[in-house]
Design a protein around this motif. Structure first.
Motif, PDB file in Angstrom:
ATOM      1  N   LEU A  25       0.820  -1.205   0.000  1.00 33.55           N
ATOM      2  CA  LEU A  25       0.000   0.000   0.000  1.00 33.55           C
ATOM      3  C   LEU A  25       0.860   1.262   0.000  1.00 33.55           C
ATOM      4  N   ALA A  26       1.983   1.239   0.700  1.00 37.30           N
ATOM      5  CA  ALA A  26       2.867   2.399   0.712  1.00 37.30           C
ATOM      6  C   ALA A  26       3.469   2.639  -0.668  1.00 37.30           C
ATOM      7  N   GLN A  27       3.893   1.551  -1.313  1.00 39.00           N
ATOM      8  CA  GLN A  27       4.458   1.709  -2.652  1.00 39.00           C
ATOM      9  C   GLN A  27       3.400   2.181  -3.640  1.00 39.00           C
ATOM     10  N   HIS A  32       1.141   6.340  -7.169  1.00 40.29           N
ATOM     11  CA  HIS A  32      -0.030   7.160  -7.489  1.00 40.29           C
ATOM     12  C   HIS A  32       0.303   8.647  -7.372  1.00 40.29           C
ATOM     13  N   ALA A  33       1.077   9.003  -6.353  1.00 41.64           N
ATOM     14  CA  ALA A  33       1.458  10.406  -6.170  1.00 41.64           C
ATOM     15  C   ALA A  33       2.336  10.896  -7.315  1.00 41.64           C
ATOM     16  N   ARG A  34       3.077   9.994  -7.936  1.00 41.97           N
ATOM     17  CA  ARG A  34       3.928  10.360  -9.067  1.00 41.97           C
ATOM     18  C   ARG A  34       3.162  10.371 -10.389  1.00 41.97           C
ATOM     19  N   GLY A  35       1.890  10.001 -10.346  1.00 42.97           N
ATOM     20  CA  GLY A  35       1.056  10.080 -11.535  1.00 42.97           C
ATOM     21  C   GLY A  35       1.083   8.865 -12.430  1.00 42.97           C
ATOM     22  N   GLY A 158      10.030   4.263  -9.379  1.00 44.11           N
ATOM     23  CA  GLY A 158       9.727   3.767  -8.046  1.00 44.11           C
ATOM     24  C   GLY A 158       9.108   2.388  -7.985  1.00 44.11           C
ATOM     25  N   TYR A 159       9.086   1.662  -9.090  1.00 43.82           N
ATOM     26  CA  TYR A 159       8.528   0.311  -9.059  1.00 43.82           C
ATOM     27  C   TYR A 159       9.503  -0.659  -8.386  1.00 43.82           C
ATOM     28  N   ALA A 160       8.974  -1.789  -7.937  1.00 43.89           N
ATOM     29  CA  ALA A 160       9.808  -2.815  -7.312  1.00 43.89           C
ATOM     30  C   ALA A 160      10.822  -3.330  -8.328  1.00 43.89           C
TER      31      ALA A 160
END
Length: 393
Positions: A25-27, A32-35, A158-160
């Motif tokens: 959920l944090a990731q 989402h914040a990065r669009g 920011g992806y895994a």
């Protein structure tokens, strides 16, 4: 992903630890914040795109090569341009990645190809009023970008890390087939994947020209180069643009060959530092008084215009297909496939329409009639793909 609360409840029902759910959920919130679309795993990507997980896993493992290859002949007789057209399922997944992720990431302002709201005409317009040009060309622009550099693009969002690899594999094609220009360049020296052994390969993937994700990925990989070249242009009061592999610097003067050579040397260094290479035979300096053409458009007046050569090329191709048929014209002009020829002509007409729609209208109508007549010569999935949908009426 929907409601975080429902996701947490469903995760608990499946027996997932709260620590895992918190991390996911944090990731997702960060993405989402990065669009960009919050994707957390290959299975999640499969669910989001509607593609079978087993299919995506096969693409990532490189056990299938879901591309159709064809070549587009070059005017100067050089090695034909290799086009890799993804199979329908992979095409849909790549389009989803483009729409939901890559199209939301800003590229450099001087980059004009594959950019929504930008065109060849817009790019050439930047050089109106100039007195001299420096024209450079990047050698094997798409095929010089391997999956490691694509991995870095997704990692930067920011992806895994595992998903970075998987999406990089989905957006690249492994260099294992006959006809690839430089397969040895993509040899893997340390190939053992200790996490998922089935992901280990002998060859890296490359960016396939023809995939919907390749254009924007190439621009994102090239962003650092664009920044260096724009800084070089500003230092000499020049205008810098890049349209895919075509680089142009323009200026008002004072002009000197020595200055031009200096700019070219500095540009070559910046290009090589960014992992690309200049095509030595396609480096040109256009001095004051010479005819100035950028991307096939005349820029020596107060508006961009189609060159005489471009008008003749379009007219000859449309007439040739109209009179002799797509197959015969393909053989006469040396194209390796009817699909490659059709896409080439369609691209020329779209290019001309953006600059001079009135002149192009008649040729587009004639081209549409020829395509409808010779549709059986094209692949079933191609007849409505890029040609007929872009034609008026």
């Amino acid at each position: 992903m929907g409601s975080p609360h429902l996701y947490r409840l469903n995760g608990r029902d499946l027996g997932l630890p709260d620590a895992v759910l918190d991390a996911v959920l944090a990731q997702s919130a960060m993405l989402h914040a990065r669009g960009v679309a919050p994707v957390v795993s290959l299975g999640h990507l499969a669910h989001s795109t509607g593609a079978p997980y087993s299919y995506l896993r096969s693409v990532v493992e490189r056990t299938i090569d879901p591309y159709h290859s064809f070549e587009i002949r070059r005017r100067d007789g050089r090695t034909p341009r290799l086009i890799s057209s993804p199979a329908p399922t992979l095409m849909d997944v790549q389009r989803w990645i483009f729409r939901r992720i890559l199209s939301r990431v800003p590229t450099h302002v001087a980059s004009y190809a594959y950019e929504k709201g930008k065109s060849i005409r817009d790019c050439a317009t930047q050089h109106l009023g100039s007195q001299w040009l420096i024209k450079l060309d990047l050698h094997n622009f798409f095929h010089s970008i391997d999956e490691r550099r694509v991995f870095e693009v997704f990692a930067g969002l920011g992806y895994a890390r595992l998903l970075d690899l998987e999406m990089a594999r989905i957006c690249t094609r492994q260099a294992t087939f006959n006809g690839f220009p430089h397969p040895t360049r993509f040899r893997v020296t340390r190939r053992r994947n200790t996490v998922i052994p089935m992901y280990s390969t002998d060859l890296l993937g490359f960016l396939p020209q023809g995939a919907p994700t390749s254009g924007v990925l190439a621009n994102l990989v090239a962003r650092q180069m664009d920044e260096k070249l724009e800084a070089l242009a500003a230092l000499h009061q020049l205008v810098y643009t890049r349209y895919a592999d075509d680089i142009v610097f323009s200026g008002l003067g004072p002009f000197s060959r020595a200055t031009a050579r200096h700019v070219i040397r500095r540009a070559r260094t910046a290009v090589e530092q960014s992992g690309f290479a200049l095509h030595a035979k396609k480096t040109h300096v256009v001095p004051p008084g010479a005819r100035r053409i950028v991307l096939g458009l005349l820029v020596d007046g107060d508006r961009v215009r189609l060159s005489k050569e471009m008008r003749e090329r379009i007219a000859n191709h449309v007439y040739g297909v109209e009179k002799f048929g797509l197959s015969d014209h393909q053989l006469t002009r040396g194209f390796t496939s009817a699909l490659g020829l059709a896409r080439y002509i369609d691209g020329l007409l779209s290019f001309a329409h953006d600059v001079d729609p009135q002149w192009t209208a008649t040729f587009r109508a004639r081209w549409r009639q020829s395509l409808l007549r010779d549709a059986s010569m094209l692949l079933p999935q191609a007849t409505g793909d890029v040609f007929l949908r872009r034609q008026p009426g």
